[in-house]
Design a protein around this motif. Structure first.
Motif, mmCIF file in Angstrom:
data_model
loop_
_atom_site.group_PDB
_atom_site.id
_atom_site.type_symbol
_atom_site.label_atom_id
_atom_site.label_comp_id
_atom_site.label_asym_id
_atom_site.label_seq_id
_atom_site.Cartn_x
_atom_site.Cartn_y
_atom_site.Cartn_z
ATOM 1 N N PHE A 139 -55.929 95.626 -103.250
ATOM 2 C CA PHE A 139 -54.167 95.849 -103.723
ATOM 3 C C PHE A 139 -54.315 94.187 -104.104
ATOM 4 C CE2 PHE A 139 -50.529 96.142 -104.890
ATOM 5 C CZ PHE A 139 -49.236 95.994 -104.482
ATOM 6 N N LEU A 140 -54.256 93.484 -102.773
ATOM 7 C CA LEU A 140 -53.549 91.855 -102.319
ATOM 8 C C LEU A 140 -54.194 91.330 -103.265
ATOM 9 C CD1 LEU A 140 -52.950 92.303 -99.073
ATOM 10 C CD2 LEU A 140 -50.942 91.999 -100.982
ATOM 11 N N ARG A 141 -55.772 91.383 -103.618
ATOM 12 C CA ARG A 141 -56.379 90.226 -104.670
ATOM 13 C C ARG A 141 -55.778 90.763 -106.152
ATOM 14 N NH1 ARG A 141 -60.577 91.127 -107.577
ATOM 15 N NH2 ARG A 141 -61.491 89.778 -108.136
ATOM 16 N N GLU A 196 -53.422 89.157 -91.249
ATOM 17 C CA GLU A 196 -52.021 88.920 -91.556
ATOM 18 C C GLU A 196 -51.368 90.012 -92.567
ATOM 19 O OE1 GLU A 196 -51.929 87.629 -87.610
ATOM 20 O OE2 GLU A 196 -50.464 88.030 -88.631
ATOM 21 N N LEU A 197 -51.156 89.062 -93.507
ATOM 22 C CA LEU A 197 -50.502 89.205 -94.278
ATOM 23 C C LEU A 197 -51.328 91.037 -94.415
ATOM 24 C CD1 LEU A 197 -48.712 89.716 -97.024
ATOM 25 C CD2 LEU A 197 -50.858 88.812 -98.084
ATOM 26 N N ALA A 198 -52.321 91.248 -95.059
ATOM 27 C CA ALA A 198 -53.340 92.627 -94.991
ATOM 28 C C ALA A 198 -53.101 93.341 -93.833
ATOM 29 C CB ALA A 198 -55.109 92.211 -95.230
ATOM 30 N N VAL A 208 -43.719 88.681 -88.684
ATOM 31 C CA VAL A 208 -44.035 88.557 -89.685
ATOM 32 C C VAL A 208 -43.844 87.818 -90.963
ATOM 33 C CG1 VAL A 208 -44.703 90.085 -91.663
ATOM 34 C CG2 VAL A 208 -45.265 91.307 -89.743
ATOM 35 N N LEU A 209 -42.494 87.474 -90.586
ATOM 36 C CA LEU A 209 -42.028 86.567 -91.504
ATOM 37 C C LEU A 209 -41.826 85.466 -90.710
ATOM 38 C CD1 LEU A 209 -38.260 88.750 -91.751
ATOM 39 C CD2 LEU A 209 -40.065 87.912 -93.175
ATOM 40 N N ASP A 210 -42.088 85.195 -89.248
ATOM 41 C CA ASP A 210 -42.115 83.636 -88.691
ATOM 42 C C ASP A 210 -43.303 83.087 -89.605
ATOM 43 O OD1 ASP A 210 -41.130 84.078 -85.446
ATOM 44 O OD2 ASP A 210 -40.514 83.876 -87.374
ATOM 45 N N LYS A 211 -44.612 84.580 -89.408
ATOM 46 C CA LYS A 211 -46.164 84.223 -90.200
ATOM 47 C C LYS A 211 -46.190 83.353 -91.532
ATOM 48 C CE LYS A 211 -49.697 84.523 -87.119
ATOM 49 N NZ LYS A 211 -50.471 83.489 -86.696
ATOM 50 N N LEU A 212 -45.141 84.941 -92.480
ATOM 51 C CA LEU A 212 -45.296 84.837 -93.329
ATOM 52 C C LEU A 212 -44.560 83.310 -94.137
ATOM 53 C CD1 LEU A 212 -45.551 88.293 -94.284
ATOM 54 C CD2 LEU A 212 -47.980 86.296 -94.030
ATOM 55 N N GLY A 213 -43.500 82.637 -93.283
ATOM 56 C CA GLY A 213 -42.375 82.022 -93.758
ATOM 57 C C GLY A 213 -41.491 82.883 -94.175
ATOM 58 N N GLY A 214 -40.943 84.158 -94.001
ATOM 59 C CA GLY A 214 -39.654 84.455 -94.462
ATOM 60 C C GLY A 214 -38.647 83.863 -94.440
ATOM 61 N N ASN A 215 -38.042 85.235 -94.564
ATOM 62 C CA ASN A 215 -36.127 84.616 -94.600
ATOM 63 C C ASN A 215 -35.594 84.963 -93.929
ATOM 64 O OD1 ASN A 215 -33.341 83.774 -95.512
ATOM 65 N ND2 ASN A 215 -33.359 84.135 -97.893
ATOM 66 N N ASN A 216 -35.961 84.053 -93.248
ATOM 67 C CA ASN A 216 -35.425 84.925 -91.557
ATOM 68 C C ASN A 216 -33.653 84.740 -91.303
ATOM 69 O OD1 ASN A 216 -38.000 83.911 -91.191
ATOM 70 N ND2 ASN A 216 -37.406 84.634 -88.845
ATOM 71 N N GLU A 217 -32.788 83.894 -92.357
ATOM 72 C CA GLU A 217 -31.551 84.096 -92.263
ATOM 73 C C GLU A 217 -31.094 85.209 -93.052
ATOM 74 O OE1 GLU A 217 -29.863 80.354 -95.001
ATOM 75 O OE2 GLU A 217 -28.238 82.174 -95.494
ATOM 76 N N LEU A 218 -31.716 85.841 -94.036
ATOM 77 C CA LEU A 218 -31.510 86.882 -94.276
ATOM 78 C C LEU A 218 -32.147 88.370 -93.253
ATOM 79 C CD1 LEU A 218 -32.083 87.552 -98.130
ATOM 80 C CD2 LEU A 218 -30.145 87.808 -97.018
ATOM 81 N N LEU A 219 -32.649 88.536 -92.369
ATOM 82 C CA LEU A 219 -33.305 88.699 -91.137
ATOM 83 C C LEU A 219 -32.126 88.993 -90.348
ATOM 84 C CD1 LEU A 219 -34.997 90.784 -90.132
ATOM 85 C CD2 LEU A 219 -36.076 89.114 -89.086
ATOM 86 N N ASP A 220 -31.292 87.689 -89.764
ATOM 87 C CA ASP A 220 -30.079 87.555 -89.151
ATOM 88 C C ASP A 220 -28.804 88.519 -90.101
ATOM 89 O OD1 ASP A 220 -31.176 84.362 -88.094
ATOM 90 O OD2 ASP A 220 -31.559 85.815 -87.349
#
Ligand code: SDX
Length: 393
Positions: free
Chosen positions: A162-164, A179-181, A291-303
């Motif tokens: 699916f990801l591919r 990690e993503l999978a 997961v956000l650290d690994k994938l470089g997500g928006n930690n601001e929205l997580l905070d």
């Protein structure tokens, strides 16, 4: 053996059916699939393994799992004529109606395997749906971004494939990030079934007329699209982004919720059954950071989400109403970090819920006590009155 009926504040709160698939204790915040607690399955059992458990009732042996996986992989391709469907949808179509249309159309391509009472036909329909929904979901995304469809690669597992198909391009090789999978696999496990929620009840009700599996699940997809149900994960992100746009003033937003301003709800909070912390939300929250650290997500929205949860859980308005984060509160942040646009979030919910819908439909069809769903009503309209000719009105 019959559902209990309890009159509660003028509403009839009935158990719509008996089921042996999923157990929820809303007050204790407990969720078990076929007796296995969700926190023991998440992160340990794969989505394919949990799909097997929900549908067949037992955890598979290694050989059973390998056989199940390989039988699914053989059915990932869509009929070339079904692919034409996607050409007809407007580019800005929301992927959820695309999904329900394509799933409903499956019953036109497999007319030889629609009989709900022929075990072999139920089995092949089960495998086809598990295998093809990820392909349909990926194609709905590709259509929305104007990119070419990729054929499935059956050397990959369901989630990797699916990801591919979603993020890969024909012009260059695409390596699935393990990690993503793994993160997506776990999120699908968390969504795999949830007792008689709105969409599952829809699948059972439609199936109770002996409609085939594809038609019943297509109806369930439409029910899940609603913003109060599966659509909530999209609404949570939109809510967080609007708070951020308006300067991040959480207290002001919470006050607007408490004043019940039209259209202002704390999305991702509250639940028809959980009057405690949704155990799935707790698991997602635990992994969100990693997961956000690994994938470089928006930690601001997580905070922002974390602060919002903290403020709400210490505010009597929410505590008195037993409003806690539900499964949708944190998932959107992770989906966004994975690279999915907001409109694909509910599609991911549908991918996760599919084995639950299938298991519940099969259980209902196999139950000889099942009659066609025919809810009654409490009539609140006019009492009898005579017809009046239009000249006399
Ligand atoms: C899912 O059923 C399932 O299992 C669903 C699901 C699954 O896995 O299939 O778990 C997935 O659908 C999760 C829910 C996702 N939806 C949202 O996050 C949307 C926001 N939540 C709500 O709209 C709401 O909480 C519901 C729809 C989920 C539940 O609604 P209820 O049962 O009407 O809530 P309630 O009756 O317990 O509400 C009690 C009070 C009411 O206020 P008062 O009339 O008492 O003053 O709490 C208020 C409600 O207005 N309330 C909220 C609120 N949810 C309830 N107020 C603000 N924000 C909210 N989110």
């Amino acid at each position: 053996t019959t559902g209990h009926v309890a009159l509660d504040i003028g509403f009839v709160n009935t158990a719509s059916c008996t089921s042996a698939i999923t157990y929820i204790d809303g007050d204790a915040g407990v969720l078990r699939y076929r007796g296995y607690p969700i926190d023991q399955l998440a992160g340990r059992a794969s989505f394919i393994e949990v799909s097997y458990l929900l549908i067949y009732g037992e955890l598979p042996t290694a050989a059973q799992l390998a056989d199940f996986d390989s039988r699914i992989r053989r059915h990932t391709l869509l009929h070339e004529d079904l692919k034409q469907f996607f050409k007809g949808f407007p580019r800005d179509a929301h992927p959820m109606p695309v999904l329900s249309s394509a799933v409903s159309a499956l019953s036109t391509f497999y007319q030889d395997s629609l009989d709900p009472f022929d075990p072999e036909q139920v089995e092949i329909s089960t495998l086809r749906l598990l295998a093809k929904l990820p392909t349909i979901a990926a194609y709905a995304y590709k259509k929305s971004v104007g990119q070419p469809f990729l054929y499935p690669d059956n050397s990959l597992g369901l989630v990797e494939n699916f990801l591919r198909m979603t993020f890969g391009f024909p012009a260059e090789p695409y390596e699935v990030d393990p990690e993503l999978a793994a993160a997506l696999d776990m999120l699908l496990v968390l969504h795999a079934d949830h007792e008689q929620n709105c969409s599952t009840s829809t699948v059972r009700l439609v199936g109770s007329s002996h409609a085939n599996l594809f038609a019943s699940v297509s109806a369930g997809i439409n029910a899940l699209f609603g913003p109060l149900h599966g659509g909530a994960n999209q609404s949570v992100l939109e809510m967080l982004e609007s708070i951020q746009r308006e300067g991040g003033d959480i207290d002001r937003f919470v006050e607007r919720v408490k004043k019940k301003e039209p259209g202002v709800k704390l999305m991702g909070f509250g639940h028809r059954v959980y009057k405690n912390y949704d155990p799935r939300a707790a698991i997602v929250k635990q992994t969100a950071d990693r997961v956000l650290d690994k994938l470089g997500g928006n930690n601001e929205l997580l905070d922002l989400a974390r602060q919002l949860e903290e403020v709400a859980l210490s505010d009597d308005y929410f505590v008195e109403r037993k409003l806690y984060p539900n499964v949708d509160f944190y998932t959107g942040l992770i989906y966004r970090a994975m690279g999915f646009p907001t409109r694909m979030f509910t599609v991911l919910f549908a991918l996760g819920r599919l084995p639950g819908w299938i298991a519940q439909w099969r259980e209902m069809i196999a139950d000889p006590a099942t009659k066609i769903g025919r809810p009654r009503q409490v009539y609140t309209g006019k009492t009898e009155r005579p017809y009046i000719d239009i000249a006399d009105r």
